[in-house]
Scaffold this motif. Structure first.
Motif, PDB file in Angstrom:
ATOM      1  N   ALA A   1       0.824  -1.209   0.000  1.00 54.51           N
ATOM      2  CA  ALA A   1       0.000   0.000   0.000  1.00 54.51           C
ATOM      3  C   ALA A   1       0.862   1.264   0.000  1.00 54.51           C
ATOM      4  O   ALA A   1       0.588   2.218  -0.728  1.00 54.51           O
ATOM      5  CB  ALA A   1      -0.938   0.006   1.201  1.00 54.51           C
ATOM      6  N   LYS A   2       1.908   1.267   0.796  1.00 57.59           N
ATOM      7  CA  LYS A   2       2.795   2.429   0.854  1.00 57.59           C
ATOM      8  C   LYS A   2       3.564   2.582  -0.449  1.00 57.59           C
ATOM      9  O   LYS A   2       3.768   3.685  -0.932  1.00 57.59           O
ATOM     10  CB  LYS A   2       3.761   2.304   2.026  1.00 57.59           C
ATOM     11  CG  LYS A   2       4.501   3.572   2.337  1.00 57.59           C
ATOM     12  CD  LYS A   2       5.261   3.459   3.637  1.00 57.59           C
ATOM     13  CE  LYS A   2       5.153   4.754   4.391  1.00 57.59           C
ATOM     14  NZ  LYS A   2       5.748   4.703   5.709  1.00 57.59           N
ATOM     15  N   ASN A   3       3.969   1.479  -1.040  1.00 53.75           N
ATOM     16  CA  ASN A   3       4.674   1.528  -2.325  1.00 53.75           C
ATOM     17  C   ASN A   3       3.794   2.137  -3.405  1.00 53.75           C
ATOM     18  O   ASN A   3       4.258   2.946  -4.209  1.00 53.75           O
ATOM     19  CB  ASN A   3       5.123   0.133  -2.747  1.00 53.75           C
ATOM     20  CG  ASN A   3       6.234  -0.411  -1.890  1.00 53.75           C
ATOM     21  OD1 ASN A   3       6.927   0.329  -1.209  1.00 53.75           O
ATOM     22  ND2 ASN A   3       6.396  -1.722  -1.903  1.00 53.75           N
ATOM     23  N   ILE A   4       2.532   1.758  -3.427  1.00 52.89           N
ATOM     24  CA  ILE A   4       1.600   2.289  -4.421  1.00 52.89           C
ATOM     25  C   ILE A   4       1.405   3.787  -4.219  1.00 52.89           C
ATOM     26  O   ILE A   4       1.395   4.563  -5.176  1.00 52.89           O
ATOM     27  CB  ILE A   4       0.254   1.538  -4.376  1.00 52.89           C
ATOM     28  CG1 ILE A   4       0.453   0.119  -4.919  1.00 52.89           C
ATOM     29  CG2 ILE A   4      -0.829   2.273  -5.166  1.00 52.89           C
ATOM     30  CD1 ILE A   4      -0.724  -0.802  -4.726  1.00 52.89           C
ATOM     31  N   LYS A   5       1.266   4.209  -2.972  1.00 54.63           N
ATOM     32  CA  LYS A   5       1.105   5.628  -2.668  1.00 54.63           C
ATOM     33  C   LYS A   5       2.339   6.423  -3.094  1.00 54.63           C
ATOM     34  O   LYS A   5       2.241   7.497  -3.679  1.00 54.63           O
ATOM     35  CB  LYS A   5       0.842   5.808  -1.176  1.00 54.63           C
ATOM     36  CG  LYS A   5       0.314   7.155  -0.804  1.00 54.63           C
ATOM     37  CD  LYS A   5      -1.081   7.319  -1.334  1.00 54.63           C
ATOM     38  CE  LYS A   5      -1.751   8.510  -0.677  1.00 54.63           C
ATOM     39  NZ  LYS A   5      -3.048   8.772  -1.253  1.00 54.63           N
ATOM     40  N   ARG A   6       3.529   5.880  -2.828  1.00 58.11           N
ATOM     41  CA  ARG A   6       4.769   6.536  -3.248  1.00 58.11           C
ATOM     42  C   ARG A   6       4.838   6.661  -4.763  1.00 58.11           C
ATOM     43  O   ARG A   6       5.180   7.721  -5.298  1.00 58.11           O
ATOM     44  CB  ARG A   6       5.984   5.756  -2.753  1.00 58.11           C
ATOM     45  CG  ARG A   6       6.245   5.880  -1.281  1.00 58.11           C
ATOM     46  CD  ARG A   6       7.378   4.978  -0.854  1.00 58.11           C
ATOM     47  NE  ARG A   6       7.717   5.167   0.547  1.00 58.11           N
ATOM     48  CZ  ARG A   6       8.577   4.404   1.201  1.00 58.11           C
ATOM     49  NH1 ARG A   6       9.199   3.411   0.579  1.00 58.11           N
ATOM     50  NH2 ARG A   6       8.824   4.638   2.475  1.00 58.11           N
ATOM     51  N   LEU A   7       4.533   5.588  -5.450  1.00 59.41           N
ATOM     52  CA  LEU A   7       4.584   5.600  -6.909  1.00 59.41           C
ATOM     53  C   LEU A   7       3.585   6.607  -7.475  1.00 59.41           C
ATOM     54  O   LEU A   7       3.899   7.342  -8.421  1.00 59.41           O
ATOM     55  CB  LEU A   7       4.314   4.200  -7.458  1.00 59.41           C
ATOM     56  CG  LEU A   7       4.451   4.023  -8.955  1.00 59.41           C
ATOM     57  CD1 LEU A   7       5.854   4.385  -9.424  1.00 59.41           C
ATOM     58  CD2 LEU A   7       4.117   2.587  -9.348  1.00 59.41           C
ATOM     59  N   GLN A   8       2.405   6.685  -6.878  1.00 57.04           N
ATOM     60  CA  GLN A   8       1.398   7.651  -7.307  1.00 57.04           C
ATOM     61  C   GLN A   8       1.938   9.073  -7.169  1.00 57.04           C
ATOM     62  O   GLN A   8       1.833   9.879  -8.094  1.00 57.04           O
ATOM     63  CB  GLN A   8       0.136   7.494  -6.467  1.00 57.04           C
ATOM     64  CG  GLN A   8      -0.941   8.513  -6.770  1.00 57.04           C
ATOM     65  CD  GLN A   8      -2.084   8.467  -5.777  1.00 57.04           C
ATOM     66  OE1 GLN A   8      -1.903   8.120  -4.614  1.00 57.04           O
ATOM     67  NE2 GLN A   8      -3.266   8.820  -6.229  1.00 57.04           N
ATOM     68  N   LYS A   9       2.531   9.379  -6.032  1.00 54.34           N
ATOM     69  CA  LYS A   9       3.059  10.722  -5.795  1.00 54.34           C
ATOM     70  C   LYS A   9       4.183  11.070  -6.770  1.00 54.34           C
ATOM     71  O   LYS A   9       4.222  12.173  -7.319  1.00 54.34           O
ATOM     72  CB  LYS A   9       3.561  10.852  -4.360  1.00 54.34           C
ATOM     73  CG  LYS A   9       2.454  10.811  -3.331  1.00 54.34           C
ATOM     74  CD  LYS A   9       3.036  10.797  -1.926  1.00 54.34           C
ATOM     75  CE  LYS A   9       1.992  10.586  -0.873  1.00 54.34           C
ATOM     76  NZ  LYS A   9       2.595  10.606   0.482  1.00 54.34           N
ATOM     77  N   VAL A  10       5.085  10.125  -6.998  1.00 55.50           N
ATOM     78  CA  VAL A  10       6.205  10.376  -7.914  1.00 55.50           C
ATOM     79  C   VAL A  10       5.688  10.568  -9.341  1.00 55.50           C
ATOM     80  O   VAL A  10       6.134  11.483 -10.048  1.00 55.50           O
ATOM     81  CB  VAL A  10       7.246   9.236  -7.839  1.00 55.50           C
ATOM     82  CG1 VAL A  10       8.276   9.373  -8.945  1.00 55.50           C
ATOM     83  CG2 VAL A  10       7.922   9.223  -6.471  1.00 55.50           C
ATOM     84  N   CYS A  11       4.733   9.759  -9.758  1.00 52.04           N
ATOM     85  CA  CYS A  11       4.182   9.892 -11.113  1.00 52.04           C
ATOM     86  C   CYS A  11       3.472  11.228 -11.296  1.00 52.04           C
ATOM     87  O   CYS A  11       3.654  11.904 -12.318  1.00 52.04           O
ATOM     88  CB  CYS A  11       3.228   8.742 -11.413  1.00 52.04           C
ATOM     89  SG  CYS A  11       4.059   7.172 -11.675  1.00 52.04           S
ATOM     90  N   LEU A  12       2.672  11.629 -10.309  1.00 49.41           N
ATOM     91  CA  LEU A  12       1.987  12.916 -10.397  1.00 49.41           C
ATOM     92  C   LEU A  12       2.986  14.074 -10.411  1.00 49.41           C
ATOM     93  O   LEU A  12       2.813  15.039 -11.159  1.00 49.41           O
ATOM     94  CB  LEU A  12       1.002  13.077  -9.240  1.00 49.41           C
ATOM     95  CG  LEU A  12      -0.247  12.210  -9.328  1.00 49.41           C
ATOM     96  CD1 LEU A  12      -1.031  12.276  -8.025  1.00 49.41           C
ATOM     97  CD2 LEU A  12      -1.115  12.630 -10.506  1.00 49.41           C
ATOM     98  N   HIS A  13       4.022  13.962  -9.598  1.00 43.17           N
ATOM     99  CA  HIS A  13       5.062  14.989  -9.556  1.00 43.17           C
ATOM    100  C   HIS A  13       5.731  15.132 -10.926  1.00 43.17           C
ATOM    101  O   HIS A  13       5.880  16.241 -11.449  1.00 43.17           O
ATOM    102  CB  HIS A  13       6.099  14.609  -8.487  1.00 43.17           C
ATOM    103  CG  HIS A  13       7.245  15.546  -8.394  1.00 43.17           C
ATOM    104  ND1 HIS A  13       7.252  16.616  -7.529  1.00 43.17           N
ATOM    105  CD2 HIS A  13       8.424  15.588  -9.065  1.00 43.17           C
ATOM    106  CE1 HIS A  13       8.389  17.267  -7.669  1.00 43.17           C
ATOM    107  NE2 HIS A  13       9.125  16.665  -8.594  1.00 43.17           N
ATOM    108  N   GLU A  14       6.098  14.016 -11.522  1.00 40.24           N
ATOM    109  CA  GLU A  14       6.764  14.061 -12.834  1.00 40.24           C
ATOM    110  C   GLU A  14       5.813  14.519 -13.925  1.00 40.24           C
ATOM    111  O   GLU A  14       6.219  15.230 -14.853  1.00 40.24           O
ATOM    112  CB  GLU A  14       7.381  12.700 -13.160  1.00 40.24           C
ATOM    113  CG  GLU A  14       8.504  12.297 -12.212  1.00 40.24           C
ATOM    114  CD  GLU A  14       9.622  13.329 -12.100  1.00 40.24           C
ATOM    115  OE1 GLU A  14       9.954  14.004 -13.108  1.00 40.24           O
ATOM    116  OE2 GLU A  14      10.177  13.473 -10.992  1.00 40.24           O
ATOM    117  N   LEU A  15       4.553  14.158 -13.838  1.00 41.18           N
ATOM    118  CA  LEU A  15       3.553  14.652 -14.788  1.00 41.18           C
ATOM    119  C   LEU A  15       3.434  16.170 -14.672  1.00 41.18           C
ATOM    120  O   LEU A  15       3.321  16.872 -15.688  1.00 41.18           O
ATOM    121  CB  LEU A  15       2.198  13.993 -14.536  1.00 41.18           C
ATOM    122  CG  LEU A  15       1.061  14.413 -15.462  1.00 41.18           C
ATOM    123  CD1 LEU A  15       1.388  14.105 -16.911  1.00 41.18           C
ATOM    124  CD2 LEU A  15      -0.226  13.716 -15.051  1.00 41.18           C
ATOM    125  N   GLY A  16       3.484  16.670 -13.444  1.00 39.43           N
ATOM    126  CA  GLY A  16       3.469  18.120 -13.244  1.00 39.43           C
ATOM    127  C   GLY A  16       4.610  18.796 -13.973  1.00 39.43           C
ATOM    128  O   GLY A  16       4.434  19.844 -14.598  1.00 39.43           O
TER     129      GLY A  16
END
Length: 69
Positions: free
Chosen positions: A8-23
């Motif tokens: 669950a924490k890994n998925i949350k981290r990946l989500q944040k990193v992907c959104l950050h890079e999309l930004g």
């Protein structure tokens, strides 16, 4: 490093990193706001874990501007 916790924490981290890079792809630079996911993580997992999936008002405005160009 990003996958050193539970699923669950890994998925949350990946989500944040992907959104950050999309930004970044939308032209948003690093943000000084500690509550914005566009904050510079300074290469630490703790920074990624600390921030929520929120954009500050300034970064939201940048996306809004991008959408209507």
């Amino acid at each position: 490093r990003i996958f050193s916790a539970g699923k669950a924490k890994n998925i949350k981290r990946l989500q944040k990193v992907c959104l950050h890079e999309l930004g970044h792809n939308l032209g948003i630079p690093h943000c000084p706001d500690a509550d914005c996911f566009m904050r510079d993580a300074n290469e630490t997992i703790k920074t990624i874990d600390f921030v929520e999936v929120n954009l500050c008002v300034n970064c939201q405005a940048r996306i809004h501007k991008f959408r209507f160009q």
